[in-house]
Design an enzyme around this catalytic site. Structure first.
Site, PDB file in Angstrom:
ATOM      1  N   HIS A 190      -3.559   2.599  10.619  1.00  0.00           N
ATOM      2  CA  HIS A 190      -2.282   2.388   9.914  1.00  0.00           C
ATOM      3  C   HIS A 190      -1.702   1.006  10.237  1.00  0.00           C
ATOM      4  O   HIS A 190      -1.039   0.818  11.260  1.00  0.00           O
ATOM      5  CB  HIS A 190      -1.291   3.495  10.311  1.00  0.00           C
TER       6      HIS A 190
ATOM      7  N   HIS B 155      -0.186  -2.538   7.743  1.00  0.00           N
ATOM      8  CA  HIS B 155       0.060  -3.077   6.392  1.00  0.00           C
ATOM      9  C   HIS B 155      -0.280  -4.557   6.410  1.00  0.00           C
ATOM     10  O   HIS B 155       0.282  -5.296   7.230  1.00  0.00           O
ATOM     11  CB  HIS B 155       1.536  -2.902   6.014  1.00  0.00           C
TER      12      HIS B 155
ATOM     13  N   HIS C 292       3.212   7.903   3.668  1.00  0.00           N
ATOM     14  CA  HIS C 292       4.241   7.839   4.715  1.00  0.00           C
ATOM     15  C   HIS C 292       5.199   9.015   4.518  1.00  0.00           C
ATOM     16  O   HIS C 292       5.776   9.175   3.438  1.00  0.00           O
ATOM     17  CB  HIS C 292       5.057   6.552   4.595  1.00  0.00           C
TER      18      HIS C 292
ATOM     19  N   GLU D  35       8.949   9.996   8.776  1.00  0.00           N
ATOM     20  CA  GLU D  35       9.284   8.808   9.584  1.00  0.00           C
ATOM     21  C   GLU D  35      10.809   8.669   9.575  1.00  0.00           C
ATOM     22  O   GLU D  35      11.460   8.886  10.587  1.00  0.00           O
ATOM     23  CB  GLU D  35       8.613   7.559   8.983  1.00  0.00           C
TER      24      GLU D  35
ATOM     25  N   ASP E  40       1.214  -0.442  12.751  1.00  0.00           N
ATOM     26  CA  ASP E  40       2.066  -0.474  11.549  1.00  0.00           C
ATOM     27  C   ASP E  40       2.253  -1.912  11.024  1.00  0.00           C
ATOM     28  O   ASP E  40       1.568  -2.310  10.094  1.00  0.00           O
ATOM     29  CB  ASP E  40       3.414   0.207  11.808  1.00  0.00           C
ATOM     30  N   ASP E  41       3.186  -2.648  11.607  1.00  0.00           N
ATOM     31  CA  ASP E  41       3.458  -4.029  11.171  1.00  0.00           C
ATOM     32  C   ASP E  41       3.624  -4.881  12.434  1.00  0.00           C
ATOM     33  O   ASP E  41       4.757  -5.159  12.863  1.00  0.00           O
ATOM     34  CB  ASP E  41       4.748  -4.070  10.332  1.00  0.00           C
TER      35      ASP E  41
HETATM   36  N1  ADE Z   1       5.874  -0.538   4.766  1.00  0.00           N
HETATM   37  C1  ADE Z   1       5.505  -1.242   5.837  1.00  0.00           C
HETATM   38  N2  ADE Z   1       5.817  -0.607   6.975  1.00  0.00           N
HETATM   39  C2  ADE Z   1       6.425   0.543   6.611  1.00  0.00           C
HETATM   40  C3  ADE Z   1       6.979   1.629   7.307  1.00  0.00           C
HETATM   41  N3  ADE Z   1       6.987   1.675   8.641  1.00  0.00           N
HETATM   42  N4  ADE Z   1       7.518   2.625   6.604  1.00  0.00           N
HETATM   43  C4  ADE Z   1       7.510   2.591   5.272  1.00  0.00           C
HETATM   44  N5  ADE Z   1       6.999   1.587   4.567  1.00  0.00           N
HETATM   45  C5  ADE Z   1       6.457   0.590   5.215  1.00  0.00           C
HETATM   46 ZN    ZN Z   2       3.487   2.034   7.689  1.00  0.00          ZN
END
Ligand code: ADE
Ligand code: ZN
Length: 332
Positions: free
Chosen positions: A18, A20, A198, A201, A279-280
């Site tokens: 996971h 992006h 997703h 969350e 994630d990011d």
């Molecule tokens: N796009 C990128 N990161 C995200 C996240 N944590 N939740 C939802 N959309 C996303």
């Molecule tokens: Zn994500």
């Protein structure tokens, strides 16, 4: 944590399911790409210590959109993919699945083919240089709505590529329901793509029920708030639905106040297939390696438990059987 355990975790084969792509661009690379494309970045995109500037979920999504805005060429996607994969490989990652968003490319006039060819080149170059295997999940954006999601799913179905292994959905969880996106997910699934979304969350367990009751998903992005519903936890374990857990992201986005409140151990103890993910990474000051180290440091997991997380992740990956078998042998 002992120095020895730290080193052993560094060397442990890791699997990331996971991340992006647009959320993997380091500030330095954003500036370099913006400059070569002649694009001026919005004032205030970075903090004084060179992090992305945002302070809540919506601002995070806006900063993420702004960083993506400077991507104009296949080379830009290649460079982000390569840099991200190189960093993952340096931390012992052997396999990574990354979400790519055709909507972000289209927003700046880039074609699907250019975006994809850049990503494929980055994956090939990284595998050649570091041995890491990369695959892609095409993602629709929830807040752009169910009709646009159908467009993205149909484009995916019409343009298969061996590196694209799945379909997913990110974006603002508070808009629309999961069920609204069933038409898009059904197109991707019918075309042979495994699916993840997703959920759980920002919203609670009801959003995960909505996903698993209405979409053909075998994984959930995050899904951590399932821990609030014991019946849902049993259901996830029984149906073998895997959670892509991203603790650092959850803290950065204030899903939980601190790691002590995070349900990672509860999820593992419930027998739910679990992976650890970034994630990011630059947005949340994390990496997949840091998430594994945090597994030991903050959640008390030992090396064998972390190795088992890599195994669960590889099994839950959307890779083909041969790739799974080969990489599971590497994990041991
Ligand atoms: N796009 C990128 N990161 C995200 C996240 N944590 N939740 C939802 N959309 C996303
Ligand atoms: Zn994500």
């Amino acid at each position: 944590m002992s120095e020895l355990l730290h080193k052993q975790i560094q060397q442990l084969p890791k699997v990331e399911l996971h991340s992006h792509l647009e959320g993997c661009i380091q500030p330095e690379l954003v500036r370099a790409i913006a400059e070569r494309n002649g694009i001026s970045l919005k004032n205030g995109l970075f903090t004084t210590d060179d992090m992305f500037a945002w302070s809540n979920f919506v601002e995070f999504l806006q900063a993420y959109d702004e960083a993506s805005f400077c991507l104009r060429k296949a080379q830009d996607y290649r460079d982000i993919m390569y840099t991200y994969m190189a960093q993952c490989a340096a931390e012992g990652t052997i396999y990574a699945e990354t979400f790519i968003s055709p909507d972000h490319a289209a927003a700046v006039g880039m074609s699907y083919d250019d975006m994809l060819s850049g990503c494929v080149e980055g994956i090939n170059d990284a595998e050649r240089d570091f041995g890491i295997v990369g695959r892609l999940i095409v993602s629709c954006i929830r807040h752009l709505g169910p009709e646009q999601a159908v467009v993205v799913a149909q484009q995916l179905a019409d343009n298969p590529h061996p590196y694209i292994v799945g379909f997913g959905m990110g974006g603002n969880e508070s808009m629309f329901t999961q069920a609204d996106f069933a038409p898009a997910f059904n197109i991707a699934f019918a075309a042979g793509f495994a699916c993840t979304t997703h959920a759980g969350e920002v919203l609670g367990p009801e959003s995960v029920w909505d996903a698993i009751d209405n979409l053909p998903v075998t994984r959930i992005g995050h899904g951590v708030r399932s821990a609030e519903d014991p019946t849902l936890m049993l259901e996830l374990a029984e149906r073998g639905i895997a959670l892509e857990v991203c603790p650092g992201s959850n803290i950065a986005l204030s899903v939980y106040p601190d790691l002590a409140s995070h349900p990672l151990n509860k999820i593992l103890q419930a027998g739910i297939s679990t992976s650890l993910n970034s994630d990011d990474p630059p947005f949340f000051a994390t990496t997949v390696g840091a998430e594994y180290q945090s597994g030991a440091q903050d959640f008390g997991l030992d090396l064998e438990q972390l190795r088992n997380i890599s195994r669960m992740a590889m099994k839950a990956s959307f890779a083909d059987v041969n790739t799974k078998t080969r990489l599971l042998a590497v994990i041991g």
